[in-house]
Design a protein around this motif. Structure first.
Motif, PDB file in Angstrom:
ATOM      1  N   VAL A  45       9.791   1.226  -1.680  1.00 47.47           N
ATOM      2  CA  VAL A  45       8.722   1.476  -2.640  1.00 47.47           C
ATOM      3  C   VAL A  45       8.039   2.818  -2.436  1.00 47.47           C
ATOM      4  O   VAL A  45       7.777   3.173  -3.665  1.00 47.47           O
ATOM      5  CB  VAL A  45       7.373   0.491  -2.227  1.00 47.47           C
ATOM      6  N   GLU A  46       8.050   3.582  -1.261  1.00 45.33           N
ATOM      7  CA  GLU A  46       7.578   4.855  -1.302  1.00 45.33           C
ATOM      8  C   GLU A  46       8.326   5.859  -2.195  1.00 45.33           C
ATOM      9  O   GLU A  46       8.072   6.512  -3.098  1.00 45.33           O
ATOM     10  CB  GLU A  46       7.493   5.318  -0.081  1.00 45.33           C
ATOM     11  N   LYS A  47       9.739   5.521  -2.249  1.00 47.07           N
ATOM     12  CA  LYS A  47      10.671   6.310  -2.992  1.00 47.07           C
ATOM     13  C   LYS A  47      10.605   6.080  -4.412  1.00 47.07           C
ATOM     14  O   LYS A  47      10.551   6.927  -5.223  1.00 47.07           O
ATOM     15  CB  LYS A  47      12.267   6.182  -2.628  1.00 47.07           C
ATOM     16  N   PHE A  88      -2.981  -3.686   6.063  1.00 50.98           N
ATOM     17  CA  PHE A  88      -2.159  -4.967   5.696  1.00 50.98           C
ATOM     18  C   PHE A  88      -1.771  -5.012   4.293  1.00 50.98           C
ATOM     19  O   PHE A  88      -0.886  -5.244   3.820  1.00 50.98           O
ATOM     20  CB  PHE A  88      -3.392  -6.070   5.785  1.00 50.98           C
ATOM     21  N   TRP A  89      -2.850  -4.016   3.354  1.00 46.79           N
ATOM     22  CA  TRP A  89      -2.554  -3.929   2.076  1.00 46.79           C
ATOM     23  C   TRP A  89      -1.126  -2.971   2.121  1.00 46.79           C
ATOM     24  O   TRP A  89      -0.133  -3.423   1.001  1.00 46.79           O
ATOM     25  CB  TRP A  89      -3.475  -3.200   1.189  1.00 46.79           C
ATOM     26  N   ASN A  94       4.603  -2.757   0.203  1.00 49.82           N
ATOM     27  CA  ASN A  94       6.029  -2.484   0.589  1.00 49.82           C
ATOM     28  C   ASN A  94       7.023  -3.418   0.439  1.00 49.82           C
ATOM     29  O   ASN A  94       8.264  -3.109  -0.007  1.00 49.82           O
ATOM     30  CB  ASN A  94       6.014  -1.750   1.958  1.00 49.82           C
ATOM     31  N   GLN A  95       6.349  -4.514   0.477  1.00 53.47           N
ATOM     32  CA  GLN A  95       7.255  -5.904   0.166  1.00 53.47           C
ATOM     33  C   GLN A  95       7.507  -6.185  -1.107  1.00 53.47           C
ATOM     34  O   GLN A  95       8.646  -6.836  -1.487  1.00 53.47           O
ATOM     35  CB  GLN A  95       6.540  -7.111   0.804  1.00 53.47           C
ATOM     36  N   CYS A  96       6.933  -5.339  -2.090  1.00 52.67           N
ATOM     37  CA  CYS A  96       7.238  -5.181  -3.635  1.00 52.67           C
ATOM     38  C   CYS A  96       8.790  -5.012  -3.779  1.00 52.67           C
ATOM     39  O   CYS A  96       9.438  -5.317  -4.785  1.00 52.67           O
ATOM     40  CB  CYS A  96       6.468  -4.499  -4.383  1.00 52.67           C
TER      41      CYS A  96
END
Length: 218
Positions: A45-47, A88-89, A94-96
């Motif tokens: 997700v960061e990428k 937690f958010w 990141n699980q997206c």
């Protein structure tokens, strides 16, 4: 002459940000940056965020809101709990990457978190010229009992987050020559929000189009 309603004023502010260099400045400011270093980003997700201008601006803005909230001793929840919530958010965001629509999921995640931070902290709602968010405002829609909270993300394309009762929906601005229109679709069906002059209309699955006004707050 038509009166500029609070709702129209909020959208005018969003339009002004999108139409001038104010939005662009937020990304290049020396004090605003993404919440992680794109040069060393490892999470999928960061990428995604680093290569997507819309998501990158949303991350920069959320970082700004989060830092402001941590300085607000009157925030609800308190800054120490906000810090825990943020961890937690981040994990949830990141699980997206594991979903079928990682970008749409990430947009929803940022829109919801921005709404929470702005709702809970007066300092986060300050009129910083570098801000990319506005709201929340409370909408009263004809024939609908619940008040609808609305927060705007002034990125390109713009994002509108609506929340009422136990329901929330994130709408994306779509091209429209005559008016400002946002739309979304989920398992329940399609949503549409239209702002035309000083009039606003919301339509949700299974309902007719409702006229909306801003409910006074404070």
């Amino acid at each position: 002459m038509k009166m500029v309603t609070p709702f129209l004023a909020a959208l005018i502010a969003a339009s002004a940000c999108a139409a001038t260099s104010l939005c662009a400045k937020s990304e290049t400011s020396t004090v605003l940056a993404t919440s992680f270093d794109c040069a060393t980003a490892s999470a999928a997700v960061e990428k995604l965020i680093c290569r997507d201008p819309q998501l990158k601006q949303m991350d920069i803005e959320l970082t700004r809101l989060y830092r402001l909230t941590l300085t607000d001793v009157h925030s609800v929840p308190s800054p120490d709990k906000v810090e825990i919530e943020q961890r937690f958010w981040t994990d949830a965001r990141n699980q997206c990457a594991a979903g079928a629509e990682p970008k749409a999921c990430t947009i929803r995640s940022y829109a919801e978190r921005a709404h929470q931070l702005r709702q809970g902290s007066a300092i986060a709602r300050t009129k910083d010229p570098s801000r990319l968010t506005d709201g929340p405002i409370a909408l009263r829609c004809e024939g609908f009992n619940a008040l609808i909270g609305a927060t705007f993300f002034n990125v390109e394309p713009r994002v509108m987050y609506l929340k009422w009762a136990n329901t929330a929906v994130t709408l994306i601005q779509v091209p429209n020559v005559a008016a400002t229109r946002y739309s979304a679709k989920d398992s329940r069906g399609s949503y549409s929000f239209l702002q035309d002059g000083d009039e606003a209309f919301f339509q949700m699955p299974g309902s007719k189009q409702m006229s909306c006004t801003v409910e006074p707050t404070g």
